[in-house]
Design an enzyme around this catalytic site. Structure first.
Site, mmCIF file in Angstrom:
data_model
loop_
_atom_site.group_PDB
_atom_site.id
_atom_site.type_symbol
_atom_site.label_atom_id
_atom_site.label_comp_id
_atom_site.label_asym_id
_atom_site.label_seq_id
_atom_site.Cartn_x
_atom_site.Cartn_y
_atom_site.Cartn_z
ATOM 1 N N SER A 1 6.255 -23.994 -31.304
ATOM 2 C CA SER A 1 7.586 -24.671 -30.839
ATOM 3 C C SER A 1 7.060 -26.381 -30.366
ATOM 4 O O SER A 1 5.873 -26.460 -29.867
ATOM 5 C CB SER A 1 8.425 -24.374 -30.004
ATOM 6 O OG SER A 1 8.083 -24.597 -28.385
ATOM 7 N N GLU B 1 7.870 -16.485 -34.478
ATOM 8 C CA GLU B 1 7.406 -17.715 -34.222
ATOM 9 C C GLU B 1 5.993 -17.948 -33.734
ATOM 10 O O GLU B 1 5.572 -17.128 -33.071
ATOM 11 C CB GLU B 1 8.407 -18.064 -32.773
ATOM 12 C CG GLU B 1 7.998 -19.404 -32.449
ATOM 13 C CD GLU B 1 8.626 -19.641 -30.717
ATOM 14 O OE1 GLU B 1 9.568 -19.013 -30.677
ATOM 15 O OE2 GLU B 1 7.802 -20.250 -29.858
ATOM 16 N N ARG C 1 -1.104 -15.472 -31.678
ATOM 17 C CA ARG C 1 0.184 -15.201 -32.574
ATOM 18 C C ARG C 1 -0.506 -15.511 -34.000
ATOM 19 O O ARG C 1 0.084 -15.127 -34.944
ATOM 20 C CB ARG C 1 1.541 -15.664 -32.034
ATOM 21 C CG ARG C 1 2.226 -15.201 -30.869
ATOM 22 C CD ARG C 1 3.441 -15.462 -30.916
ATOM 23 N NE ARG C 1 4.220 -14.985 -29.655
ATOM 24 C CZ ARG C 1 5.192 -15.553 -29.327
ATOM 25 N NH1 ARG C 1 5.821 -16.170 -30.026
ATOM 26 N NH2 ARG C 1 5.663 -14.940 -28.244
ATOM 27 N N ARG D 1 2.412 -17.061 -18.203
ATOM 28 C CA ARG D 1 3.800 -17.137 -18.401
ATOM 29 C C ARG D 1 4.175 -15.402 -17.489
ATOM 30 O O ARG D 1 3.496 -14.313 -17.982
ATOM 31 C CB ARG D 1 4.251 -16.508 -19.850
ATOM 32 C CG ARG D 1 4.134 -17.720 -20.780
ATOM 33 C CD ARG D 1 4.947 -18.797 -20.387
ATOM 34 N NE ARG D 1 4.630 -20.207 -21.028
ATOM 35 C CZ ARG D 1 5.309 -20.606 -22.258
ATOM 36 N NH1 ARG D 1 5.975 -19.769 -22.848
ATOM 37 N NH2 ARG D 1 4.785 -21.799 -22.774
ATOM 38 N N ARG E 1 4.686 -9.089 -28.733
ATOM 39 C CA ARG E 1 4.255 -10.582 -29.107
ATOM 40 C C ARG E 1 4.114 -11.355 -27.792
ATOM 41 O O ARG E 1 4.066 -12.740 -27.808
ATOM 42 C CB ARG E 1 5.236 -11.253 -30.068
ATOM 43 C CG ARG E 1 6.481 -11.340 -29.828
ATOM 44 C CD ARG E 1 7.374 -11.707 -30.870
ATOM 45 N NE ARG E 1 8.824 -12.282 -30.465
ATOM 46 C CZ ARG E 1 9.273 -13.288 -30.896
ATOM 47 N NH1 ARG E 1 8.837 -14.153 -31.836
ATOM 48 N NH2 ARG E 1 10.618 -13.600 -30.553
ATOM 49 N N HIS E 2 4.379 -10.940 -26.697
ATOM 50 C CA HIS E 2 4.460 -11.516 -25.401
ATOM 51 C C HIS E 2 2.948 -11.195 -24.694
ATOM 52 O O HIS E 2 2.909 -9.959 -24.333
ATOM 53 C CB HIS E 2 5.657 -11.381 -24.706
ATOM 54 C CG HIS E 2 6.756 -12.140 -25.128
ATOM 55 N ND1 HIS E 2 7.506 -11.637 -26.143
ATOM 56 C CD2 HIS E 2 7.019 -13.508 -24.914
ATOM 57 C CE1 HIS E 2 8.578 -12.353 -26.256
ATOM 58 N NE2 HIS E 2 8.279 -13.371 -25.807
ATOM 59 N N GLU F 1 6.810 -13.984 -17.428
ATOM 60 C CA GLU F 1 7.958 -13.226 -17.815
ATOM 61 C C GLU F 1 7.844 -11.564 -17.907
ATOM 62 O O GLU F 1 6.678 -11.292 -18.229
ATOM 63 C CB GLU F 1 8.531 -13.791 -19.148
ATOM 64 C CG GLU F 1 7.987 -13.796 -20.143
ATOM 65 C CD GLU F 1 7.958 -15.042 -20.961
ATOM 66 O OE1 GLU F 1 8.855 -15.412 -21.119
ATOM 67 O OE2 GLU F 1 6.800 -15.539 -21.377
HETATM 68 O O1 4AD Z 1 7.566 -21.832 -27.314
HETATM 69 P P1 4AD Z 1 6.724 -22.221 -25.815
HETATM 70 O O2 4AD Z 1 7.050 -21.695 -24.783
HETATM 71 O O3 4AD Z 1 6.791 -23.772 -25.862
HETATM 72 C C1 4AD Z 1 5.946 -24.819 -25.055
HETATM 73 O O4 4AD Z 1 5.014 -24.077 -24.069
HETATM 74 C C2 4AD Z 1 6.174 -26.236 -25.389
HETATM 75 N N1 4AD Z 1 5.377 -26.694 -24.197
HETATM 76 C C3 4AD Z 1 5.527 -26.456 -26.581
HETATM 77 C C4 4AD Z 1 5.475 -27.900 -26.889
HETATM 78 O O5 4AD Z 1 4.589 -28.636 -27.004
HETATM 79 N N2 4AD Z 1 6.853 -28.527 -27.195
HETATM 80 O O6 4AD Z 1 5.218 -21.672 -26.497
HETATM 81 C C5 4AD Z 1 4.278 -22.396 -27.498
HETATM 82 C C6 4AD Z 1 4.023 -21.264 -28.229
HETATM 83 C C7 4AD Z 1 4.984 -20.420 -28.915
HETATM 84 O O7 4AD Z 1 5.356 -20.704 -30.377
HETATM 85 C C8 4AD Z 1 4.080 -18.993 -28.958
HETATM 86 O O8 4AD Z 1 3.476 -19.038 -30.226
HETATM 87 C C9 4AD Z 1 3.315 -19.179 -27.844
HETATM 88 O O9 4AD Z 1 3.023 -20.225 -27.474
HETATM 89 N N3 4AD Z 1 3.660 -18.482 -26.794
HETATM 90 C C10 4AD Z 1 3.319 -17.013 -26.401
HETATM 91 N N4 4AD Z 1 2.353 -16.240 -26.888
HETATM 92 C C11 4AD Z 1 1.742 -15.252 -26.240
HETATM 93 N N5 4AD Z 1 2.581 -14.621 -25.218
HETATM 94 C C12 4AD Z 1 3.533 -15.302 -24.665
HETATM 95 N N6 4AD Z 1 4.466 -14.965 -23.517
HETATM 96 C C13 4AD Z 1 3.992 -16.480 -25.271
HETATM 97 N N7 4AD Z 1 4.894 -17.550 -24.980
HETATM 98 C C14 4AD Z 1 4.836 -18.367 -26.101
#
Ligand code: 4AD
Length: 466
Positions: A392, A389, A440, A238, A246-247, A240
Site C-alpha cells: 500500500s 494485497e 507476501r 503488528r 496472510r497476517h 493485531e
Molecule cells: O498496508 P500497510 O499497513 O501500510 C503501511 O504500513 C504504510 N506505512 C505503507 C506506506 O508506505 N504507505 O502495510 C504495507 C504492506 C501490506 O501491503 C502488506 O504487504 C504488508 O505490508 N503487511 C503485512 N504482511 C504480513 N503480516 C501483516 N500483518 C501485514 N500487514 C501488512
C-alpha cells in the site's frame, strides 16, 4: 590437497576425477556386508555415494560404519566420480561417487521428529500413494514450524528462502540504480505510526513505548531531512489478533519514500518498474528454485504485463458492479471482493499484477493526501498479486497544519507524534512512498496458501518460538 566440490556441480564432466564433498545423509541402503549406498544431500541437490569392498580400498568396517549413519548427519566424502550406464533414480545428480573415505562430522539423533522426505512430498503424491494403499506420513504445519530447522531443509523451503533473498537483493539493486538511499529507522517508538490499537506496547525506561508498526513516520522525516529518495528493509510489528493465511505479527517490510515533483503517479511508476524488474529477475535467474517449489506446491507462473496495469478504485468498483457485486463506493474492499476483482482483472487484462489507485480518503491513514479535485478520494494505491494485497502506498500530506488536523480528526493523540508533526514546519517537499510485505510477495508469486511458508521463523498471535 583435494578441493571441495558442491554436490550441485557434480556432473559427468568430472568423470574419473577425485572429489571432496560435504552434505547430509539423506538415506542409507545396505546391499550386503560388502556394499552400501549413501545418498548425500546439499541444499537442493543429492548424489548417490557407493561403498564397495575391494574397490577404492573400502573395508567391511567402513561399510558397517556407513550403514550405521543416522539420517541428516553431516558427512564428508572423498571419492571418485563415475557415470553409471542407466539413469539413477531418486537423486538430482546423474553421477555417482565411488567412496574412498567417509567421515561423520556431526551425528544427528536417530529419532528425528520430521523425516525430510516426508516433509518434501506434495499433496498429490500423498493422495496418490494413499489410493494405492501405501501409508505416507503427512507432516502438518505446526510440526513443521515447531521443528523448523528440519523443515527448512526440504528442497521447496531451500528454494523459497532463496527467492526471498533474491527479491530483497533486487529491491536494493533497482532502487540504488534509481538513486535511492538505504536507511534504518528506529523500531522503538513513543507513539504509533499507523494509528489504531494493533501495537506491541512496552516500557521504555519508564516511558510508554511501542514497537514500530512501520517505518512510516521516520521515512517521511528522512525526506524532511533532505534525503530525497529512501528505502528500508526491516522488521515491522503488528499486534493485531488476525489469525489468517496472510497476517504475521512480525514481517519484513520493504519501504520506499521519495520526493514527488508533480503527481503521485511518479511513485506508482517506481512500483511498476521495480516489480517488473523483480519478477523478471526471478523468472530469469531462479528456474531451478521455481521448479523445486512447484514440485511440492504446484503453481502457474505469475502473469504480469511489461507496463503494469493501473486502475482507479471507482473503475474497480464498476467492474465488480458489472459482475453483480455491489460494494460501498467509499468503503474498503475485503479479502473476498479483492480476490474477485483480481479474477475480473485477470480475465479482462490478462494480468495477475496490477495497481488500484485513488482510494476513498476515509479508509486510508491520517497522513494520506486527499485528491486535489475531490477530497473524498485520495492520492493513494494498493497493489495486488493474484487478487491479494502486497503493497500500500500514497502521497503524504506535507503541510504541517493540515497534517495535524488530519491526525486529530483520526483520533490520534498528537502529543505522541509531536516531533513527527513538527518536522513539517521547516520546509518539506511533496512526497510519497509505499510499503511492501516481503513474505507476501514470495507467497503470492508462488501462489502459496500461507504466509507462514515464506517466513523463516513466523510470529503469529500464538507463535513466539522457535
Ligand atoms: O498496508 P500497510 O499497513 O501500510 C503501511 O504500513 C504504510 N506505512 C505503507 C506506506 O508506505 N504507505 O502495510 C504495507 C504492506 C501490506 O501491503 C502488506 O504487504 C504488508 O505490508 N503487511 C503485512 N504482511 C504480513 N503480516 C501483516 N500483518 C501485514 N500487514 C501488512
Amino acid at each position: 590437497e583435494l578441493k571441495w566440490t558442491e554436490v550441485k556441480s557434480l556432473s559427468s564432466d568430472l568423470k574419473d576425477q577425485e572429489v571432496l564433498v560435504r552434505g547430509r545423509v539423506q538415506a542409507v541402503r545396505a546391499v550386503s556386508k560388502k556394499m552400501a549406498f549413501v545418498v548425500v544431500r546439499e541444499g537442493l541437490f543429492t548424489v548417490q555415494c557407493v561403498l564397495m569392498v575391494a574397490k577404492e580400498k573400502v573395508s567391511e568396517q567402513m561399510v558397517k560404519f556407513a550403514n550405521a549413519l543416522s539420517r541428516e548427519s553431516i558427512v564428508d566424502i572423498e571419492g571418485v566420480i563415475s557415470v553409471p550406464g542407466e539413469p539413477i533414480k531418486g537423486t538430482s545428480q546423474q553421477v555417482e561417487i565411488q567412496v574412498r573415505k567417509i567421515y561423520c562430522i556431526n551425528r544427528a539423533i536417530s529419532t528425528l521428529p520430521i523425516n525430510i522426505e516426508d516433509a518434501a512430498r506434495s499433496d498429490a503424491e500423498i493422495e496418490e500413494a494413499l489410493k494405492d494403499g501405501k501409508q505416507l506420513v503427512r507432516v502438518n504445519q505446526d510440526t513443521r514450524l515447531n521443528y523448523r530447522v528440519l523443515d527448512l531443509r526440504t528442497p521447496a523451503n531451500q528454494a523459497i528462502f532463496h527467492l526471498s533473498s533474491e527479491v530483497e537483493h533486487e529491491f536494493r539493486v533497482f532502487l540504488r540504480s534509481e538513486h535511492f538511499r538505504g536507511i534504518h529507522t528506529p523500531k522503538t517508538m513513543g507513539g504509533t505510526s499507523e494509528g489504531g490499537a494493533a501495537v506491541f506496547r512496552f516500557d521504555y525506561k519508564g516511558q510508554p513505548a511501542c514497537l514500530a508498526q512501520s517505518p512510516q513516520l521516520h521515512k517521511q522525516m528522512s525526506i524532511s531531512g533532505d534525503f530525497r529518495r529512501v528505502f528500508e528493509v526491516g522488521p515491522v510489528f503488528r499486534a493485531e489478533d488476525s489469525f489468517t493465511h496472510r497476517h504475521l505479527c512480525e514481517f519484513t517490510g520493504l519501504d520506499v519514500e521519495m520526493e514527488i515533483k508533480a503527481h503521485y503517479s511518479e511513485v506508482m511508476d517506481i512500483v511498476d518498474r521495480l516489480f517488473v524488474a523483480i519478477f523478471d529477475h526471478l523468472n530469469e535467474n531462479c528456474q531451478g528454485e521455481l521448479e523445486a517449489i512447484s514440485r511440492q506446491y504446484p503453481f502457474q507462473p505469475l502473469k504480469y504485463l511489461r507496463k503494469t496495469l493501473q486502475l482507479t478504485f471507482p473503475e474497480g468498483i464498476q467492474m465488480l458492479k458489472e459482475a453483480g457485486i455491489e460494494v460501498d463506493p467509499l468503503g474498503d474492499l475485503n479479502t473476498e471482493t479483492e480476490r474477485k476483482l483480481g479474477e475480473l482483472v485477470r480475465d479482462k487484462y490478462d494480468t495477475e499484477f496490477y495497481i488500484l489507485h485513488r482510494y476513498p480518503s476515509a479508509i486510508r491513514p491520517f497522513y494520506t493526501m486527499p485528491c486535489y479535485d475531490n477530497a473524498s478520494y485520495s492520492n493513494s494505491f494498493d497493489v495486488f498479486i493474484r487478487g491479494e494485497e502486497i503493497i500500500s502506498g500514497a502521497q503524504r500530506i506535507h503541510d504541517h497544519e493540515f497534517l495535524t488536523k488530519r491526525a486529530e480528526a483520526c483520533g490520534i493523540d498528537v502529543k505522541t507524534i509531536a516531533t513527527y508533526l513538527d518536522s513539517f514546519k521547516y520546509g518539506t517537499p511533496p512526497h510519497g512512498g509505499f510499503g511492501v510485505g516481503l513474505e507476501r510477495v514470495v507467497m503470492l508469486f508462488c501462489n502459496l496458501n500461507n504466509i507462514r511458508k515464506t517466513s523463516q521463523f513466523p510470529r503469529d498471535p500464538q507463535r513466539l518460538a522457535p
